[in-house]
Scaffold this active site. Structure first.
Site, short mmCIF file in Angstrom:
data_model
loop_
_atom_site.label_atom_id
_atom_site.label_comp_id
_atom_site.label_asym_id
_atom_site.label_seq_id
_atom_site.Cartn_x
_atom_site.Cartn_y
_atom_site.Cartn_z
N CYS A 62 0.89 -1.32 -0.10
CA CYS A 62 0.23 0.16 -0.08
C CYS A 62 0.93 1.13 0.05
O CYS A 62 1.78 1.31 0.71
CB CYS A 62 -0.94 0.01 1.19
SG CYS A 62 -2.04 1.38 1.26
N CYS A 66 0.10 5.30 6.79
CA CYS A 66 -0.52 5.37 8.24
C CYS A 66 0.38 4.47 8.99
O CYS A 66 0.77 3.36 8.82
CB CYS A 66 -1.64 4.36 7.75
SG CYS A 66 -2.95 4.91 6.57
N CYS A 69 0.13 0.53 10.10
CA CYS A 69 -0.13 -0.33 9.48
C CYS A 69 1.03 -0.86 8.71
O CYS A 69 1.79 -0.38 8.22
CB CYS A 69 -1.13 0.36 8.00
SG CYS A 69 -1.59 -1.06 7.06
N CYS A 106 -16.32 -9.83 5.52
CA CYS A 106 -15.64 -8.54 5.01
C CYS A 106 -14.49 -8.76 4.40
O CYS A 106 -13.46 -9.76 4.79
CB CYS A 106 -15.04 -7.81 6.19
SG CYS A 106 -16.78 -7.55 7.52
N CYS A 137 -19.25 -6.96 3.14
CA CYS A 137 -18.65 -5.77 3.57
C CYS A 137 -17.47 -5.76 2.76
O CYS A 137 -16.74 -6.76 2.53
CB CYS A 137 -18.44 -5.46 4.99
SG CYS A 137 -17.51 -4.12 5.61
N CYS A 197 -19.59 1.54 7.86
CA CYS A 197 -19.00 0.83 8.83
C CYS A 197 -17.69 2.01 8.94
O CYS A 197 -16.89 1.71 7.95
CB CYS A 197 -18.46 -0.61 8.41
SG CYS A 197 -17.12 -1.48 9.67
N ARG A 269 -18.33 -2.74 17.50
CA ARG A 269 -17.46 -3.97 17.29
C ARG A 269 -16.07 -3.95 17.83
O ARG A 269 -15.44 -2.98 17.86
CB ARG A 269 -17.14 -4.27 15.70
CG ARG A 269 -16.26 -5.25 15.58
CD ARG A 269 -16.61 -5.73 14.07
NE ARG A 269 -17.79 -5.98 13.59
CZ ARG A 269 -18.46 -5.30 12.77
NH1 ARG A 269 -17.68 -4.22 12.36
NH2 ARG A 269 -19.64 -5.51 12.52
#
Length: 353
Positions: A62, A66, A69, A106, A137, A197, A269
């Site tokens: 990616c 972040c 991550c 998901c 999702c 979400c 969640r």
């Protein structure tokens, strides 16, 4: 005398002030838990938890930065990069998840945003997983409006895109996309008719005020997220946030409780970080209003409690899995289900949630 803050007589609000949210966090712990449990029982079946399973359909590489991550190409975490999975492999994973008790599946891809050329394959995944009888999702990064509409037309139920933290702290964690970019994607998803979400991460070195402001941002969206994942930072070697001082466990419970009060219809969640939580801490989170967990041995690239361990904990707490059995398991108490207000479809979601 219990101090009541937040107005449970008219709980669906989108105009929370900073002072109101901080006042909730400042309540004595028992009073906060009482208000959260009251809100929870008004809108949800007590002692019931929804199970979701999360699969990484494209791992690593990616371009974002972040700081939490391990999938960022900018950090040396030892993560093996994997291309977008084939549709049939995703369907097989979804079939196993359903057999294990999951009701929502998901799918997460480590993209800044999907390319239009990737959308047909992703659409096929949505259609095939839905054909199994599972809710779907996805979390694929930022979406343009036409991409969100294509996913909605394919039948995608929920889209995950987290705000992560407060606007003030955000720039200390991420520089490659703005807070407004995230809000724009959520708007595209809502405009396409999908459910959202959206939650965040705590334990990244933020102030208590940042944790309160994250929840205010979520609750003041035009529509409350259908699912609010609360992640406790999993510190991965090689990421900039490795070595951050963890959040106090009771402060984590407060985050769950305030989320429940401010967004009472949403599913809250327990997401990343459960492997480091004791059974007792998770029990407090359920008391505070958490009613969904990610179920399965892995969340994208980080570990999650074993299925058997989760099932054993739910049995000890007298909790049942949504969709399994009839009525709420109340541990010996008689629950008057006539006073429960149905919350509608639940959300799952992605670490993504």
């Amino acid at each position: 005398m219990n101090q009541h803050i937040g107005g449970l007589d008219n709980p669906i609000r989108h105009d929370w002030t900073r002072a109101e949210v901080q006042a909730l966090f400042a309540l004595p712990f028992a009073d906060l838990m009482f208000q959260a449990q009251t809100a929870h029982r008004r809108f949800h079946e007590p002692n019931t938890v929804q199970l979701s399973t999360l699969l990484s359909i494209k791992t690593g590489a990616c371009p974002e930065d972040c700081g939490y991550c391990p999938q960022s190409v900018r950090f040396e975490t030892g993560l093996k990069k994997e291309p977008l999975m084939e549709v049939q492999a995703v369907v097989e994973a979804a079939r196993e998840a359903k057999a294990g008790g999951a009701t929502r599946f998901c799918m997460g891809a480590a993209w800044r945003s999907p390319k239009d050329r990737d959308i047909p394959k992703v659409e096929a995944m949505v259609r095939e997983v839905k054909a199994l009888g599972l809710e779907t999702c996805m979390t694929l990064g930022m979406l343009e409006q036409h991409q969100a509409q294509r996913l909605a037309d394919a039948g995608l139920d929920y889209y995950n895109h987290n705000l992560d933290t407060s606007p003030e702290f955000y720039g200390k964690v991420i520089s490659t996309r703005t807070y407004q970019d995230r809000l724009d994607t959520l708007e595209h998803v809502r405009n396409a008719g999908m459910k959202t979400c959206c939650g965040g991460i705590v334990g990244m070195g933020e102030r208590p005020e940042d944790r309160a402001e994250l929840l205010r941002q979520l609750a003041n969206l035009p529509a409350h997220p259908d699912s609010v994942p609360i992640n406790n930072l999993v510190q991965v070697e090689g990421t900039p946030l490795k070595g951050t001082t963890p959040i106090d466990p009771l402060d984590f419970v407060r985050q769950i409780a305030v989320a429940r009060i401010m967004m009472p219809r949403s599913f809250v969640r327990l997401s990343a970080g459960r492997t480091s939580m004791s059974d007792e801490l998770q029990a407090l989170c359920f008391m505070a209003g958490a009613n969904s967990i990610f179920y399965g041995d892995k969340l994208l690239t980080t570990q999650n409690p074993q299925n058997a361990k989760d099932r054993a904990l739910l049995r000890r707490l007298g909790m049942q899995v949504q969709g399994e059995g009839d009525g709420a398991v109340s541990g010996g108490l008689v629950v008057d289900e006539s006073v429960l207000v149905p919350a509608g479809p639940t959300c799952s979601g992605g670490g993504c949630c």
